[in-house]
Every structure is written in C-alpha cells, then in structure tokens.
Design a protein around this motif. Structure first.
Motif, PDB file in Angstrom:
ATOM      1  N   GLN A   1     -19.329 -69.730  65.962  1.00  9.62           N
ATOM      2  CA  GLN A   1     -20.509 -69.088  67.192  1.00  9.62           C
ATOM      3  C   GLN A   1     -20.989 -68.134  66.207  1.00  9.62           C
ATOM      4  OE1 GLN A   1     -19.924 -68.461  69.945  1.00  9.62           O
ATOM      5  NE2 GLN A   1     -18.123 -68.679  70.306  1.00  9.62           N
ATOM      6  N   VAL A   2     -20.993 -68.680  65.016  1.00 12.25           N
ATOM      7  CA  VAL A   2     -22.555 -68.351  64.183  1.00 12.25           C
ATOM      8  C   VAL A   2     -23.514 -69.756  64.500  1.00 12.25           C
ATOM      9  CG1 VAL A   2     -23.545 -68.063  61.862  1.00 12.25           C
ATOM     10  CG2 VAL A   2     -22.036 -66.952  62.869  1.00 12.25           C
ATOM     11  N   THR A   3     -23.335 -71.108  63.873  1.00  8.27           N
ATOM     12  CA  THR A   3     -23.571 -72.643  63.923  1.00  8.27           C
ATOM     13  C   THR A   3     -24.008 -72.701  65.209  1.00  8.27           C
ATOM     14  OG1 THR A   3     -21.701 -72.775  64.107  1.00  8.27           O
ATOM     15  CG2 THR A   3     -22.691 -72.633  61.666  1.00  8.27           C
ATOM     16  N   SER A   4     -23.611 -72.140  66.372  1.00  6.95           N
ATOM     17  CA  SER A   4     -24.264 -72.645  67.159  1.00  6.95           C
ATOM     18  C   SER A   4     -25.529 -72.357  67.713  1.00  6.95           C
ATOM     19  CB  SER A   4     -23.239 -72.028  68.734  1.00  6.95           C
ATOM     20  OG  SER A   4     -23.776 -71.207  68.722  1.00  6.95           O
TER      21      SER A   4
ATOM     22  N   PHE B   1     -18.664 -76.845  54.243  1.00  4.47           N
ATOM     23  CA  PHE B   1     -19.579 -76.142  55.796  1.00  4.47           C
ATOM     24  C   PHE B   1     -19.422 -78.186  55.837  1.00  4.47           C
ATOM     25  CE2 PHE B   1     -22.743 -76.802  58.911  1.00  4.47           C
ATOM     26  CZ  PHE B   1     -21.669 -76.414  59.894  1.00  4.47           C
ATOM     27  N   HIS B   2     -19.242 -79.448  54.889  1.00  3.87           N
ATOM     28  CA  HIS B   2     -19.116 -79.946  55.485  1.00  3.87           C
ATOM     29  C   HIS B   2     -17.188 -80.695  56.085  1.00  3.87           C
ATOM     30  CE1 HIS B   2     -20.568 -84.651  55.432  1.00  3.87           C
ATOM     31  NE2 HIS B   2     -19.343 -84.678  55.370  1.00  3.87           N
ATOM     32  N   TYR B   3     -16.351 -80.290  55.160  1.00  2.90           N
ATOM     33  CA  TYR B   3     -14.993 -80.532  55.108  1.00  2.90           C
ATOM     34  C   TYR B   3     -14.637 -79.173  56.284  1.00  2.90           C
ATOM     35  CZ  TYR B   3     -10.135 -79.724  54.733  1.00  2.90           C
ATOM     36  OH  TYR B   3      -9.311 -80.916  54.549  1.00  2.90           O
ATOM     37  N   VAL B   4     -15.769 -78.165  56.746  1.00  3.58           N
ATOM     38  CA  VAL B   4     -15.194 -77.466  58.181  1.00  3.58           C
ATOM     39  C   VAL B   4     -15.449 -78.018  59.130  1.00  3.58           C
ATOM     40  CG1 VAL B   4     -15.231 -75.345  59.089  1.00  3.58           C
ATOM     41  CG2 VAL B   4     -14.353 -75.896  56.687  1.00  3.58           C
ATOM     42  N   ILE B   5     -17.232 -79.067  59.242  1.00  6.52           N
ATOM     43  CA  ILE B   5     -17.377 -79.979  60.190  1.00  6.52           C
ATOM     44  C   ILE B   5     -16.565 -80.719  60.548  1.00  6.52           C
ATOM     45  CG2 ILE B   5     -19.760 -80.604  60.780  1.00  6.52           C
ATOM     46  CD1 ILE B   5     -19.948 -78.178  61.800  1.00  6.52           C
ATOM     47  N   ASP B   6     -16.288 -82.041  59.776  1.00 10.15           N
ATOM     48  CA  ASP B   6     -15.696 -82.886  60.228  1.00 10.15           C
ATOM     49  C   ASP B   6     -14.107 -82.381  60.287  1.00 10.15           C
ATOM     50  OD1 ASP B   6     -17.407 -84.271  58.773  1.00 10.15           O
ATOM     51  OD2 ASP B   6     -16.367 -84.831  56.550  1.00 10.15           O
ATOM     52  N   SER B   7     -13.328 -81.499  60.084  1.00  4.95           N
ATOM     53  CA  SER B   7     -12.133 -81.227  60.364  1.00  4.95           C
ATOM     54  C   SER B   7     -12.119 -80.859  62.141  1.00  4.95           C
ATOM     55  CB  SER B   7     -11.583 -80.313  60.144  1.00  4.95           C
ATOM     56  OG  SER B   7     -11.570 -80.799  58.668  1.00  4.95           O
ATOM     57  N   HIS B   8     -13.601 -80.314  62.697  1.00  7.31           N
ATOM     58  CA  HIS B   8     -13.503 -79.632  64.190  1.00  7.31           C
ATOM     59  C   HIS B   8     -15.131 -80.369  64.274  1.00  7.31           C
ATOM     60  CE1 HIS B   8     -11.023 -77.345  61.941  1.00  7.31           C
ATOM     61  NE2 HIS B   8     -10.461 -76.942  62.551  1.00  7.31           N
ATOM     62  N   PHE B   9     -15.656 -81.473  64.342  1.00  7.47           N
ATOM     63  CA  PHE B   9     -16.396 -82.424  64.326  1.00  7.47           C
ATOM     64  C   PHE B   9     -17.202 -82.078  65.803  1.00  7.47           C
ATOM     65  CE2 PHE B   9     -20.463 -85.046  64.551  1.00  7.47           C
ATOM     66  CZ  PHE B   9     -20.437 -84.698  63.053  1.00  7.47           C
ATOM     67  N   THR B  10     -16.370 -82.423  67.035  1.00  4.15           N
ATOM     68  CA  THR B  10     -16.682 -82.223  68.368  1.00  4.15           C
ATOM     69  C   THR B  10     -16.808 -80.634  68.360  1.00  4.15           C
ATOM     70  OG1 THR B  10     -15.100 -84.049  68.724  1.00  4.15           O
ATOM     71  CG2 THR B  10     -15.777 -82.905  70.907  1.00  4.15           C
ATOM     72  N   ALA B  11     -15.853 -80.064  68.655  1.00  4.39           N
ATOM     73  CA  ALA B  11     -16.356 -78.468  68.340  1.00  4.39           C
ATOM     74  C   ALA B  11     -17.699 -78.116  68.305  1.00  4.39           C
ATOM     75  CB  ALA B  11     -15.044 -77.621  68.185  1.00  4.39           C
ATOM     76  N   PHE B  12     -17.727 -77.861  67.305  1.00  2.00           N
ATOM     77  CA  PHE B  12     -19.341 -77.763  66.822  1.00  2.00           C
ATOM     78  C   PHE B  12     -20.699 -78.297  67.543  1.00  2.00           C
ATOM     79  CE2 PHE B  12     -16.454 -76.002  63.201  1.00  2.00           C
ATOM     80  CZ  PHE B  12     -17.170 -75.330  62.586  1.00  2.00           C
ATOM     81  N   ILE B  13     -20.240 -79.454  67.924  1.00  6.53           N
ATOM     82  CA  ILE B  13     -21.655 -80.548  68.465  1.00  6.53           C
ATOM     83  C   ILE B  13     -21.413 -79.993  69.619  1.00  6.53           C
ATOM     84  CG2 ILE B  13     -22.149 -82.567  69.507  1.00  6.53           C
ATOM     85  CD1 ILE B  13     -22.402 -82.782  66.552  1.00  6.53           C
ATOM     86  N   LYS B  14     -21.031 -79.464  70.350  1.00  4.79           N
ATOM     87  CA  LYS B  14     -20.371 -79.560  71.419  1.00  4.79           C
ATOM     88  C   LYS B  14     -20.906 -77.352  71.650  1.00  4.79           C
ATOM     89  CE  LYS B  14     -17.129 -81.879  74.378  1.00  4.79           C
ATOM     90  NZ  LYS B  14     -16.434 -82.065  75.059  1.00  4.79           N
ATOM     91  N   ALA B  15     -20.788 -76.784  70.613  1.00  7.87           N
ATOM     92  CA  ALA B  15     -21.313 -75.698  70.882  1.00  7.87           C
ATOM     93  C   ALA B  15     -22.204 -75.118  70.392  1.00  7.87           C
ATOM     94  CB  ALA B  15     -20.553 -74.815  70.076  1.00  7.87           C
ATOM     95  N   ALA B  16     -23.201 -76.845  69.501  1.00 11.18           N
ATOM     96  CA  ALA B  16     -24.734 -76.136  69.765  1.00 11.18           C
ATOM     97  C   ALA B  16     -25.030 -77.205  71.054  1.00 11.18           C
ATOM     98  CB  ALA B  16     -24.698 -77.566  68.896  1.00 11.18           C
ATOM     99  N   THR B  17     -24.454 -77.710  71.586  1.00 13.18           N
ATOM    100  CA  THR B  17     -25.347 -78.124  72.464  1.00 13.18           C
ATOM    101  C   THR B  17     -25.751 -77.662  74.050  1.00 13.18           C
ATOM    102  OG1 THR B  17     -24.105 -80.548  71.976  1.00 13.18           O
ATOM    103  CG2 THR B  17     -25.177 -79.940  74.566  1.00 13.18           C
TER     104      THR B  17
END
Length: 525
Positions: free
Chosen positions: A109-112, A129-145
């Motif tokens: 929620q914060v990074t979105s 942060f790189h490791y967490v993003i790689d584990s849930h890459f699509t979720a973080f990109i969609k949240a920012a979108t």
C-alpha cells in the motif's frame, strides 16, 4: 640373553637422550642417516665407526641440541591477554523501508503511491526491497497502476506488449489459457536482401516500387502468419511467464497523463467533451493505434465489450471537435480537415498532444514534414530516359526530403508503419463503419455534437474562454505548486515579523502582577 632382548635393549639405548659417559655422543634417535658409498651399516644405531668415516651433519646437530642445557621452566607465570578494543556504542537508527519489508501487505500500500521512477530507483538500490518485489512482482506493478493509471491493465493489456514485459523473477510458468502474443508478432521481419537496381530497358514503364526498398517486408498469407505465431506461442509456453515490467508501468502512466491533457487543451481552445468518458475513449483509441495491421484492428473495433456504443459516440464527438478546432473561421489555427486525418494516422497520440499545446516540433516546417510523411508522392518519369538520367533519378529517390527518410516518404500511413503495401484504416474511419454496422445512428446526432459544450441543460450559454491553468492537468499542478510555495513564503514572512515585534511589545508592556497591584490600590485607596 636372547637376540630379541638384545634388540630391545639396543633400541632403548638409541632412544636415550642422555650423553655417553666417555664424553662422546651416543645415538640419540632412531632416524636414518644418508647412506654414503652404498654402506648399509651407516645408521644411527651403529656405535662402531670405521676410521676416516665422515659424520652426517644432521646427526651432529641433533646430538648438540640434545646435549645443550635446558632452560628452567617457570610454573607460575602470568599470561597477558590483549583484548581487542571495543567499538564505541552507536546510536540505533530506524529505517522505515527495512521495517516495512517484513510486512508485505503494508509495503504494497505504501509503495503504490510512489511515482514509477522513484519506485524503480528504490528497486535498484535496496536489496531487501528488490527481493520482496521479485517475489510479488505483478502485485506491486498492478498496485502502482491502480493509483497512477486506473484501469490501465484493462485498456492496455500488458500481455499484448511483450517488449515491455520481463520474465517472472519467481520463475512461474505461463498460464495455458493465455496466449502471450504481442502486436509485433504479427509484423514479419524486413527482407535482408532485395535488389533495388533492376535492369534498365529504356522504356517509361519503370517506376519506383516501395516494396523493393531494403526496408520492405515479405507478404505473408494468413496461414503462414498463423503458423509462425503458433510456433512462437509454443516456445513461450516452455519458459517463465511474462509479467508487466517497469517500462509498461511508465507507458500507461504517460498515456494517462497525455489523454487527460488532450481533453484539457480542447476545453482551453473552447471545444469541450466529457472529461471522464473522453479520457477512457482516448485510451481505447490509443490501444487501437498500436495495432499495425488492418485485420486485428477490425477485429478489435468489432469487440462490443471493449468498444461499447457509448465509446463510439464519444469518439465521434472528439473527431468533430477536432475538425471544429482546425477549421474554425474565426480563430483559424492554420489547418484544415486533412490535419485530423494526418494526426490520427500517426503511431500514437503524442503528435496530436504536441500540436494542441504548441510544443516544440509543431512549427510550419514540422507540419510540412508531417504532410510529406503521409501525403507526398514522388514524381514519376513521363518519358523514356537514358541510362545516365535513370541512374540520376534513382539517386534522387534514395535522398531524404526535409529530414524524412526516403523509405518513409508518403508511406507512414501504411501497414507496419510504412513497411506494408496496404493503407491502414484510421480510427475515425473504423468508428464510422462500426457505427453503421451496429446501426447506432450516429449520423442523426451530428448537430447535437456541434452544439455540445456551448449550452448547459437550461440552454444557457457556457463561458468559452477557459484558462489552461484551470483545465490542463500539468498546468493545474504547477499552479497548485506555486500557490503552496507562496503560502509558505508568506507564513515565513509573518513569523519573522512577529519575532521582530515581540521585543518591542515586551519593552512597553507591564507584567500581570503590576497590573493587579495597581487595581487593588485603586479600590482600597
């Protein structure tokens, strides 16, 4: 005494470290000496030496070391242990990002709310942060979108932009029900070897064919295209699934801002369209412009779920307002109806946005280059030529015109962006044909489209002089930023003025105790 006892006694004497009584050195060890002159008797256990025999240097050194007096052993010696210096105590600092990494739901929620470039920088410099993003890459990109470009994954499906995707860092396999096909997959590669110099026969039938240029493509049948794309899809099913990358996120955020500004600039020029519906319709039309072939364009415009009846009506309203802008007899902007045709035949809406806001690249010379890309036709020879004239004519055909490459002169509106042989259908043509096919009756609403934005619900005239600072998204943000900076500077000036006035008021004022004493003195006389 038996031979075994003698051998044991001899071994004990040889291992004794004490020197012999006659002042000589006995055998001190059971190590072998070097055998000299093939004498097998020359060992450390031999007590009888032949005359003139040379001693081994190693045995002599060992005997001298054993005969030397030993140093006294000190039993109660204190051991000194040197301790390593301890580092000075450091103040523990709290890192917000490191604390949020262990809480993925809160971090999502914060990074979105971070801009795409800031999110990319954070992804590049922070290992947790790189490791967490790689584990849930699509979720973080969609949240920012969803924050910066709402519903962008519905208007611009990321699996249609294969060049903007990456392989899943978690190595998940592709879904079998989703074909990872991009629009570029329908475009065959240009031919590598084509001969542009044909044999000259002296007749006037020789004309320059754009298909013979090095950048032309080989025509494919529908079956060949289907077989090539199917083979490509089967190969992609064996590798990691594609996921939307940061490039796709930047693309959709950029397109969201451009579509909003196009609606705002039209309103600033006095031609209004519905704001929310207009932005959504422009995003769908931009996705239609990404298709480089007529067949998929027609199939997409036939999709009643993506292009609804309301979307077709808003797009037709936008086309009419665009014609009214460039054909206004009062405020003539130097254009005509062909400006709408050329701007909508471009590869994206960025060119239209630049012309609406008067950015760099929209001068008369740039308009001439736009016309050369879409409408200019090279003159053809009308009579037979000599070989020298023919060679000179071919040299002129390979020269650019006003900065436009020779292979793109008059061919920008063709399939595959000038590489094909068929003209691309523009969005305004497709919308009208689809409205007729669906029997939407848009032709009966043209007069309503012309008067839209000038009268309210009570038929009262609306103000047409709208400042860009009030409707254009980028200018609205700049205006708010300037207002905030002005308020901050005014607040700082007021605080400074109050601080300067405090000492002056303190010198002439009396304290509360003095005032109370004066009041009591007045009452009691």
């Amino acid at each position: 005494m038996t031979d075994d006892n003698r051998a044991t006694r001899k071994r004990e004497l040889s291992e004794s470290p004490e020197p012999a009584k006659d002042g000589g050195f006995g055998a001190l060890s059971n190590k072998r000496r070097f055998i000299l002159d093939n004498e097998p008797l020359q060992t450390t256990n031999d007590r009888k030496h032949l005359e003139g025999e040379t001693f081994n240097a190693l045995d002599v050194l060992a005997q001298v070391a054993a005969a030397a007096p030993r140093l006294p052993i000190v039993r109660n010696r204190k051991r000194v242990i040197l301790k390593t210096p301890t580092p000075p105590p450091q103040v523990k600092t709290f890192n917000l990002l490191t604390g949020l990494v262990s809480h993925v739901d809160i971090l999502l929620q914060v990074t979105s709310y971070l801009p795409p470039q800031t999110l990319l920088n954070l992804y590049s410099i922070s290992a947790p942060f790189h490791y967490v993003i790689d584990s849930h890459f699509t979720a973080f990109i969609k949240a920012a979108t969803h924050t910066w470009a709402p519903d962008a994954d519905r208007y611009f499906p990321w699996w249609c932009y294969r060049q903007l995707c990456i392989e899943d860092p978690a190595l998940r396999r592709a879904r079998p029900d989703r074909r990872s096909v991009s629009w570029n997959d329908f475009t065959p590669k240009p031919e590598s070897d084509t001969s542009s110099q044909d044999k000259f026969d002296g007749s006037d039938t020789h004309t320059s064919n754009s298909g013979d240029s090095p950048n032309s493509i080989k025509s494919e049948s529908q079956a060949e295209t289907k077989a090539r794309v199917s083979k490509l899809v089967k190969h992609r099913q064996t590798i990691a699934a594609p996921v939307p990358g940061f490039r796709w996120l930047k693309m959709v955020v950029y397109r969201e801002s451009v579509c909003r500004e196009i609606v705002g600039w039209l309103a600033a020029h006095g031609h209004r369209i519905p704001r929310l519906e207009g932005v959504d319709a422009l995003k769908k039309m931009w996705f239609l412009l990404d298709v480089p072939v007529n067949g998929p364009r027609i199939a997409l415009i036939h999709n009643t779920i993506y292009f609804t009846k309301e979307t077709l009506a808003v797009l037709q309203l936008f086309f009419i307002k665009l014609d009214m802008l460039y054909c206004n007899p009062v405020h003539f902007y130097g254009g005509e109806a062909s400006m709408r045709e050329m701007l909508l035949a471009e590869r994206s809406l960025t060119t239209l946005w630049n012309y609406l806001r008067g950015a760099d690249g929209t001068s008369k010379l740039d308009t001439m280059r736009l016309w050369i890309r879409h409408r200019y036709k090279r003159p053809q020879p009308i009579r037979p030529m000599t070989r020298e004239a023919h060679e000179e004519h071919l040299a002129k055909l390979s020269m650019p015109i006003m900065g436009v490459p020779a292979q793109l002169v008059g061919r920008w509106g063709y399939e595959c962006w000038g590489l094909g042989q068929t003209k691309l259908l523009r969005p305004d043509e497709l919308v009208l044909k689809e409205a007729v096919r669906r029997r939407a009756g848009l032709q009966r609403m043209f007069l309503s489209y012309l008067s839209y934005g000038y009268l309210d619900a009570d038929l009262n005239p609306l103000p047409t002089n709208v400042k860009p600072e009030d409707v254009v998204l980028s200018m609205v943000r700049r205006k708010k930023h300037r207002e905030l900076k002005a308020k901050e500077s005014d607040g700082m000036d007021i605080d400074k003025k109050e601080e300067d006035e405090k000492p002056a008021r303190g010198q002439g004022s009396t304290s509360l105790e003095d005032r109370i004493r004066a009041m009591l003195a007045e009452r009691h006389g």
